[in-house]
Write a protein that holds these residues in place. Structure first.
Motif, PDB file in Angstrom:
ATOM      1  N   ASN A  64      29.419 -18.347 118.689  1.00  0.00           N
ATOM      2  CA  ASN A  64      29.603 -19.340 117.636  1.00  0.00           C
ATOM      3  C   ASN A  64      30.552 -20.461 118.067  1.00  0.00           C
ATOM      4  O   ASN A  64      31.452 -20.272 118.873  1.00  0.00           O
ATOM      5  CB  ASN A  64      30.175 -18.683 116.375  1.00  0.00           C
ATOM      6  CG  ASN A  64      29.160 -17.794 115.692  1.00  0.00           C
ATOM      7  OD1 ASN A  64      28.026 -17.668 116.139  1.00  0.00           O
ATOM      8  ND2 ASN A  64      29.568 -17.167 114.604  1.00  0.00           N
ATOM      9  N   ASP A  65      30.320 -21.634 117.465  1.00  0.00           N
ATOM     10  CA  ASP A  65      31.193 -22.800 117.631  1.00  0.00           C
ATOM     11  C   ASP A  65      31.229 -23.330 119.050  1.00  0.00           C
ATOM     12  O   ASP A  65      32.212 -23.956 119.456  1.00  0.00           O
ATOM     13  CB  ASP A  65      32.610 -22.501 117.135  1.00  0.00           C
ATOM     14  CG  ASP A  65      32.737 -22.625 115.627  1.00  0.00           C
ATOM     15  OD1 ASP A  65      32.453 -23.702 115.101  1.00  0.00           O
ATOM     16  OD2 ASP A  65      33.097 -21.625 114.982  1.00  0.00           O
ATOM     17  N   CYS A  68      32.445 -27.147 119.636  1.00  0.00           N
ATOM     18  CA  CYS A  68      33.130 -27.664 118.454  1.00  0.00           C
ATOM     19  C   CYS A  68      34.153 -28.721 118.877  1.00  0.00           C
ATOM     20  O   CYS A  68      34.820 -28.584 119.899  1.00  0.00           O
ATOM     21  CB  CYS A  68      33.800 -26.536 117.674  1.00  0.00           C
ATOM     22  SG  CYS A  68      35.045 -25.605 118.562  1.00  0.00           S
ATOM     23  N   GLN A  84      26.718 -22.590 114.493  1.00  0.00           N
ATOM     24  CA  GLN A  84      27.744 -23.630 114.404  1.00  0.00           C
ATOM     25  C   GLN A  84      27.965 -24.371 115.720  1.00  0.00           C
ATOM     26  O   GLN A  84      29.076 -24.815 116.025  1.00  0.00           O
ATOM     27  CB  GLN A  84      29.060 -23.042 113.892  1.00  0.00           C
ATOM     28  CG  GLN A  84      28.969 -22.559 112.466  1.00  0.00           C
ATOM     29  CD  GLN A  84      30.082 -21.621 112.066  1.00  0.00           C
ATOM     30  OE1 GLN A  84      29.874 -20.743 111.236  1.00  0.00           O
ATOM     31  NE2 GLN A  84      31.261 -21.776 112.636  1.00  0.00           N
ATOM     32  N   ASN A  87      30.064 -28.034 115.928  1.00  0.00           N
ATOM     33  CA  ASN A  87      30.839 -28.170 114.690  1.00  0.00           C
ATOM     34  C   ASN A  87      31.804 -29.344 114.812  1.00  0.00           C
ATOM     35  O   ASN A  87      32.687 -29.362 115.668  1.00  0.00           O
ATOM     36  CB  ASN A  87      31.599 -26.848 114.461  1.00  0.00           C
ATOM     37  CG  ASN A  87      32.449 -26.848 113.218  1.00  0.00           C
ATOM     38  OD1 ASN A  87      32.545 -27.838 112.501  1.00  0.00           O
ATOM     39  ND2 ASN A  87      33.085 -25.726 112.963  1.00  0.00           N
ATOM     40  N   ALA A 103      23.658 -23.742 111.036  1.00  0.00           N
ATOM     41  CA  ALA A 103      24.726 -24.746 110.882  1.00  0.00           C
ATOM     42  C   ALA A 103      25.041 -25.507 112.156  1.00  0.00           C
ATOM     43  O   ALA A 103      26.171 -25.984 112.339  1.00  0.00           O
ATOM     44  CB  ALA A 103      25.996 -24.096 110.329  1.00  0.00           C
ATOM     45  N   TYR A 106      27.205 -29.100 112.227  1.00  0.00           N
ATOM     46  CA  TYR A 106      27.982 -29.144 110.973  1.00  0.00           C
ATOM     47  C   TYR A 106      29.040 -30.256 111.062  1.00  0.00           C
ATOM     48  O   TYR A 106      29.877 -30.266 111.954  1.00  0.00           O
ATOM     49  CB  TYR A 106      28.677 -27.800 110.750  1.00  0.00           C
ATOM     50  CG  TYR A 106      29.524 -27.744 109.502  1.00  0.00           C
ATOM     51  CD1 TYR A 106      28.982 -27.296 108.307  1.00  0.00           C
ATOM     52  CD2 TYR A 106      30.844 -28.163 109.516  1.00  0.00           C
ATOM     53  CE1 TYR A 106      29.750 -27.248 107.148  1.00  0.00           C
ATOM     54  CE2 TYR A 106      31.620 -28.127 108.368  1.00  0.00           C
ATOM     55  CZ  TYR A 106      31.069 -27.670 107.185  1.00  0.00           C
ATOM     56  OH  TYR A 106      31.830 -27.627 106.055  1.00  0.00           O
TER      57      TYR A 106
END
Length: 245
Positions: A64-65, A68, A84, A87, A103, A106
């Motif tokens: 995840n992420d 980001c 994500q 992000n 997502a 995002y």
């Protein structure tokens, strides 16, 4: 864990904890502009805050992420990516040779995401744009529910089918859909309409980049002319004006 091969750093992650993994990745990026990650097993935050001029080549499944707050550079994933991705990303390029989870994009403020296959739910949620910053996401397959939810700016190109609740709360930006919606499926406050020349130019650019990344894997390029696409956009530039005094 790290070595240098043909002018780039190579880091093998295996099952190392995500904190140690990211420390190793940052050290490698300090030493070289291109870093290849091998045996990636869902470590989170890879490429977080990565600046312009840097490149990550990821073999495996990043967690995840990924990317980001990324502020430039390029990440290429040779496999699927989890939730994500990008992000609140500010700039840069992400290429995913597979599918992406929920997502992705995002709050994305700039840059570009190219996804060869499908995407999960709520991709492009709260995307926004300002002045010359215009984020874009290209999805080669189908999308899960709530694609473009609360979208405030940017561009989404969807070549497959959209899931339920498409563009819920969308109040800015534009979507290009290869599969026209039935009249009853067009969300309230949005309009579906034919393309104009400026739309075709955007699609040609983005699908040209998609082809550069994936045509060899797909057995040939997709049609980048915009033929068969429709435009989905907010009917008003201030769709919630009646909610304010």
């Amino acid at each position: 864990m790290a070595s240098k091969e043909q002018g780039k750093m190579v880091v093998t992650l295996g099952t190392v904890h995500f904190k140690e993994a990211n420390e190793a990745v940052r050290e490698a990026l300090d030493a070289a502009d291109t870093v290849e990650l091998r045996e990636v097993f869902a470590q989170r935050y890879l490429g977080c805050g990565m600046p312009a001029g840097k490149r990550l080549e990821i073999h495996g499944v990043p967690g995840n992420d990924m990317a980001c707050y990324m502020d430039g550079g390029r990440i290429e994933v040779f496999g699927n990516a989890q939730d994500q991705v990008a992000n609140t990303m500010n700039d840069g390029d992400i290429v995913i040779h597979g599918r992406v989870g929920d997502a992705a994009g995002y709050g994305m403020r700039g840059g570009r995401i190219l996804v060869r296959d499908d995407c999960g739910w709520r991709v492009g949620i709260h995307m926004k744009q300002y002045q010359d910053k215009c984020p874009s996401i290209v999805i080669g397959g189908n999308a899960g529910s709530f694609l473009g939810e609360y979208m405030a700016g940017g561009v989404i190109v969807l070549m497959g089918h959209a899931g339920p609740y498409l563009a819920t709360g969308m109040h800015g930006g534009v979507m290009y859909l290869r599969h026209e919606l039935d009249e009853c499926d067009i969300p309230e406050g949005l309009v579906q309409e034919p393309l104009e020349d400026c739309d075709r130019a955007v699609i040609a650019r983005l699908l040209g980049e998609y082809n550069d990344a994936f045509a060899d894997e797909l057995g040939g390029p997709v049609d980048a002319s915009g033929e068969g696409f429709v435009r989905l956009r907010p009917a008003s530039s201030r769709p919630y004006a009646n909610l304010y005094a």
